[in-house]
Design a protein around this motif. Structure first.
Motif, PDB file in Angstrom:
ATOM      1  N   TRP A 130       0.792  -1.168  -0.087  1.00  0.00           N
ATOM      2  CA  TRP A 130       0.129   0.080  -0.078  1.00  0.00           C
ATOM      3  C   TRP A 130       0.763   1.210   0.194  1.00  0.00           C
ATOM      4  N   TYR A 131       0.411   2.073  -0.715  1.00  0.00           N
ATOM      5  CA  TYR A 131       1.052   3.503  -0.865  1.00  0.00           C
ATOM      6  C   TYR A 131       0.028   4.554  -0.750  1.00  0.00           C
ATOM      7  N   ARG A 132       0.610   5.821  -0.390  1.00  0.00           N
ATOM      8  CA  ARG A 132      -0.533   6.824  -0.336  1.00  0.00           C
ATOM      9  C   ARG A 132       0.046   8.041  -0.783  1.00  0.00           C
ATOM     10  N   GLN A 133      -0.744   9.236  -1.240  1.00  0.00           N
ATOM     11  CA  GLN A 133      -0.505  10.355  -1.664  1.00  0.00           C
ATOM     12  C   GLN A 133      -1.593  11.383  -1.178  1.00  0.00           C
ATOM     13  N   ALA A 134      -0.876  12.295  -0.444  1.00  0.00           N
ATOM     14  CA  ALA A 134      -1.614  13.449   0.101  1.00  0.00           C
ATOM     15  C   ALA A 134      -1.412  14.396  -0.947  1.00  0.00           C
ATOM     16  N   PRO A 135      -2.654  15.354  -0.712  1.00  0.00           N
ATOM     17  CA  PRO A 135      -2.587  16.429  -1.696  1.00  0.00           C
ATOM     18  C   PRO A 135      -1.226  17.478  -1.769  1.00  0.00           C
ATOM     19  N   GLY A 136      -0.787  17.873  -2.874  1.00  0.00           N
ATOM     20  CA  GLY A 136       0.827  18.513  -2.754  1.00  0.00           C
ATOM     21  C   GLY A 136       1.974  17.723  -2.408  1.00  0.00           C
ATOM     22  N   LYS A 137       1.805  16.089  -2.259  1.00  0.00           N
ATOM     23  CA  LYS A 137       2.972  15.467  -1.683  1.00  0.00           C
ATOM     24  C   LYS A 137       3.017  14.478  -2.623  1.00  0.00           C
ATOM     25  N   GLN A 138       4.218  13.833  -2.516  1.00  0.00           N
ATOM     26  CA  GLN A 138       4.657  12.636  -3.212  1.00  0.00           C
ATOM     27  C   GLN A 138       3.885  11.311  -2.823  1.00  0.00           C
ATOM     28  N   ARG A 139       3.731  10.309  -3.576  1.00  0.00           N
ATOM     29  CA  ARG A 139       3.410   9.251  -3.234  1.00  0.00           C
ATOM     30  C   ARG A 139       4.631   8.482  -2.484  1.00  0.00           C
ATOM     31  N   GLU A 140       4.138   7.985  -1.392  1.00  0.00           N
ATOM     32  CA  GLU A 140       4.829   7.375  -0.297  1.00  0.00           C
ATOM     33  C   GLU A 140       4.620   5.973  -0.016  1.00  0.00           C
ATOM     34  N   LEU A 141       5.493   5.045   0.424  1.00  0.00           N
ATOM     35  CA  LEU A 141       5.167   3.897   0.871  1.00  0.00           C
ATOM     36  C   LEU A 141       4.332   3.917   2.267  1.00  0.00           C
TER      37      LEU A 141
END
Length: 122
Positions: free
Chosen positions: A36-47
Motif C-alpha cells: 500500500w502506498y498513499r499520496q496526500a495533496p501536494g505531496k509525493q506518493r509514499e510507501l
C-alpha cells in the motif's frame, strides 16, 4: 488484463479505524510482493506498508504500531488494517502488486489500483 480493485476507504475520526482491501483479478498467474502506498495533496506518493510473497513486511515509520498489513494468497488479496488514525493519515491510498500476468512465466510487472480516499477528520 490484470486489475487491482481496492475497497474500504472512507471517513474516520481521529483515533478510529478503517480496513482497506485489495484484490487482484484477471490474468493473474502469480503474485509476488504487494503493498500500500498513499499520496496526500501536494505531496509525493509514499510507501505505507508492503509484504513479500514470503510474508516479509516493511512499514513506514509513521505507521508502525498502528497499521497492519496482511495477505491472503488464495484470494490474491492484500489488506491494511489502520488503527489509531490521525489527520495526517488523510490521503488517497493505492494498492500495488508485482504480478505475473502470463502463463508459464516468472516475469512480473507492477500493477496499481485506482486508489481509495481515506479522510481522518473530526
Amino acid at each position: 488484463q490484470v486489475q487491482l480493485v481496492e475497497s474500504g476507504g472512507g471517513l474516520a475520526q481521529p483515533g478510529g479505524s478503517l480496513k482497506l482491501s485489495c484484490t487482484a483479478s484477471g490474468d493473474v498467474f502469480g503474485v509476488y510482493g504487494m503493498g500500500w502506498y498513499r499520496q496526500a495533496p501536494g505531496k509525493q506518493r509514499e510507501l505505507v506498508a508492503r509484504i513479500t510473497d514470503g510474508n516479509g513486511i516493511t512499514y513506514a515509520d509513521s505507521v508502525k504500531g498502528r497499521f497492519t498489513i496482511s495477505r491472503d494468497n488464495a484470494k490474491n488479496s492484500v489488506y491494511l488494517q489502520m488503527n489509531s488514525l490521525k489527520p495526517e493519515d488523510t490521503a488517497v491510498y493505492y494498492c500495488h502488486g508485482n504480478i505475473v500476468a502470463a502463463p508459464h512465466s516468472q516475469n512480473y510487472r507492477a500493477f496499481w489500483g485506482q486508489g481509495t480516499q481515506v479522510t481522518v477528520s473530526a
